[in-house]
Design a protein around this motif. Sequence first.
Motif, PDB file in Angstrom:
ATOM      1  N   GLN A 110      13.734  80.234  63.700  1.00 60.67           N
ATOM      2  CA  GLN A 110      13.025  78.979  63.486  1.00 60.67           C
ATOM      3  C   GLN A 110      11.521  79.151  63.689  1.00 60.67           C
ATOM      4  O   GLN A 110      10.716  78.610  62.927  1.00 60.67           O
ATOM      5  CB  GLN A 110      13.574  77.907  64.424  1.00 60.67           C
ATOM      6  CG  GLN A 110      14.983  77.452  64.081  1.00 60.67           C
ATOM      7  CD  GLN A 110      15.557  76.490  65.104  1.00 60.67           C
ATOM      8  OE1 GLN A 110      14.987  76.308  66.191  1.00 60.67           O
ATOM      9  NE2 GLN A 110      16.686  75.880  64.778  1.00 60.67           N
ATOM     10  N   SER A 111      11.148  79.911  64.710  1.00 57.92           N
ATOM     11  CA  SER A 111       9.723  80.161  64.940  1.00 57.92           C
ATOM     12  C   SER A 111       9.125  80.977  63.801  1.00 57.92           C
ATOM     13  O   SER A 111       7.994  80.740  63.367  1.00 57.92           O
ATOM     14  CB  SER A 111       9.531  80.905  66.267  1.00 57.92           C
ATOM     15  OG  SER A 111      10.011  80.147  67.356  1.00 57.92           O
TER      16      SER A 111
ATOM     17  N   GLU B   8      10.152  81.002  60.687  1.00 58.92           N
ATOM     18  CA  GLU B   8      10.049  80.123  59.517  1.00 58.92           C
ATOM     19  C   GLU B   8       8.836  79.207  59.597  1.00 58.92           C
ATOM     20  O   GLU B   8       8.308  78.781  58.564  1.00 58.92           O
ATOM     21  CB  GLU B   8      11.323  79.282  59.385  1.00 58.92           C
ATOM     22  CG  GLU B   8      12.545  80.097  58.934  1.00 58.92           C
ATOM     23  CD  GLU B   8      13.807  79.263  58.949  1.00 58.92           C
ATOM     24  OE1 GLU B   8      13.793  78.180  59.579  1.00 58.92           O
ATOM     25  OE2 GLU B   8      14.812  79.678  58.335  1.00 58.92           O
ATOM     26  N   SER B   9       8.378  78.905  60.820  1.00 60.69           N
ATOM     27  CA  SER B   9       7.212  78.028  60.975  1.00 60.69           C
ATOM     28  C   SER B   9       5.895  78.767  60.774  1.00 60.69           C
ATOM     29  O   SER B   9       4.830  78.155  60.881  1.00 60.69           O
ATOM     30  CB  SER B   9       7.236  77.374  62.361  1.00 60.69           C
ATOM     31  OG  SER B   9       7.090  78.358  63.379  1.00 60.69           O
ATOM     32  N   GLY B  10       5.963  80.072  60.516  1.00 57.42           N
ATOM     33  CA  GLY B  10       4.750  80.824  60.214  1.00 57.42           C
ATOM     34  C   GLY B  10       4.246  81.692  61.344  1.00 57.42           C
ATOM     35  O   GLY B  10       3.192  82.331  61.208  1.00 57.42           O
ATOM     36  N   ILE B  11       4.954  81.748  62.452  1.00 60.77           N
ATOM     37  CA  ILE B  11       4.517  82.580  63.583  1.00 60.77           C
ATOM     38  C   ILE B  11       4.931  84.024  63.326  1.00 60.77           C
ATOM     39  O   ILE B  11       6.009  84.287  62.804  1.00 60.77           O
ATOM     40  CB  ILE B  11       5.141  82.058  64.898  1.00 60.77           C
ATOM     41  CG1 ILE B  11       4.723  80.608  65.138  1.00 60.77           C
ATOM     42  CG2 ILE B  11       4.741  82.932  66.077  1.00 60.77           C
ATOM     43  CD1 ILE B  11       5.361  79.985  66.364  1.00 60.77           C
TER      44      ILE B  11
ATOM     45  N   CYS C 296       7.232  85.508  68.042  1.00 63.97           N
ATOM     46  CA  CYS C 296       8.550  84.858  68.099  1.00 63.97           C
ATOM     47  C   CYS C 296       9.410  85.484  69.195  1.00 63.97           C
ATOM     48  O   CYS C 296      10.094  84.780  69.947  1.00 63.97           O
ATOM     49  CB  CYS C 296       9.263  84.986  66.746  1.00 63.97           C
ATOM     50  SG  CYS C 296       8.444  84.149  65.379  1.00 63.97           S
TER      51      CYS C 296
END
Length: 409
Positions: A112-113, A115-118, A123
């Motif tokens: 999830q992290s 996918e958010s661009g991190i 992550c």
Amino acid sequence: MPRFAYTGRSAQGRVSGELEAASAGAVADQLRVQGITVLSVQGAAGGASGPPLMERLQAWLRRGIQPVDMLMFTRQLHTLLRSGVPILRALAGLTESATSERMKETLTAVRQSLESGIELSRCFAQQSHVFDHFFIAMVRVGEMTGRLDEVFLRLFHHQEFEMLMGKQVKSALRYPLFVMAAMVAAIGVINVMVIPAFAGVFAKLGAELPWATRALLATSRFTLDYGWALVLAAGAGTFALKRWIGTESGRLAWDRFKLRLPIAGQIVLKAQLARFARSLALALRSGVPVEQALTVVAQTAENQHIAQKIEGMRGAIERGESLLRAAVATEVFTPVVLQMIAVGEETGAVDELMQEVADLYSSDVEYELKTLGQQIEPILIVFLGVLVLILALGVFLPIWDLGRVSFKR
């Protein structure tokens, strides 16, 4: 997940902000990965409250992430990346196939992290209770060089070695710990049950008792009268020691002390040198400049004393000194490592020779762990002999004197 407000210092100056993490320690780990020196971390006002007590209890009772889970995850991720599978799809597949619920939750949070661009290393840093500094730093090297698949293969071999060493340490310490536990139990039974039973007999002798007997009687009397204080003092001392080691200065002093232990110190030093050499070889082979490679290697060191020395090496190289002179100035590297560094600088093959050093010291650590029980056994025999001698002198000398007097009469 709770939010934390932080302040720190980076290359650009003082920074501050808020982050979501499982704990303040996780926030500090994330900031260190970003190259930020942490000044303070506090719970943010209005942050999310912790989970209810029942949820925390259920999470504590669930099976944790075992070393074999991490081993399989690293190996499978290497295989998937090497086969050309995108990282998000690889993490999704590994999440579904994970047998541990906590591992599934951890990989879900990482995905999830991501996918958010991190970036991937951050992550993993958000899950610092699962992924250690070495893992995060190596992933960061893989991101910088574009060799994530190779990094995960190296991490797999490293984790395999660490797990093997852990098993060998437990195997080597099993017999000494059993003997020490038996000695402590024997001393307790003698002080609480045996010596008090003989005390009445010794009092009727009316003669001056030997020093060993007087020492045993005094020890038994103190144990019976103040045993509760001894238990409290041991608990308080253990708690205070853990708190002290948790501080930066305490951890540095404790790690320096571990290197000076008679038998274990050399094993710890060789294990740290093997890790240093393996990490440096991987970073240099991946094309990372030596100054940046030493920064990453310092983050991977478990011993803070050695990590501080490696940071000093980076500063010396930035001032124009050679890698060999910087290593000599630390006074922690063995002549073998220094010779390998000297030859590596002359031939331009520092990475290859550092890998040789890692293999050499890994083999040495493995051998010394196998023979650790044999090295400790003579010390235990001496302590056991001294204990038996004191008990024999303290208990049987007065009885022997009493029997000799009765025989003369």
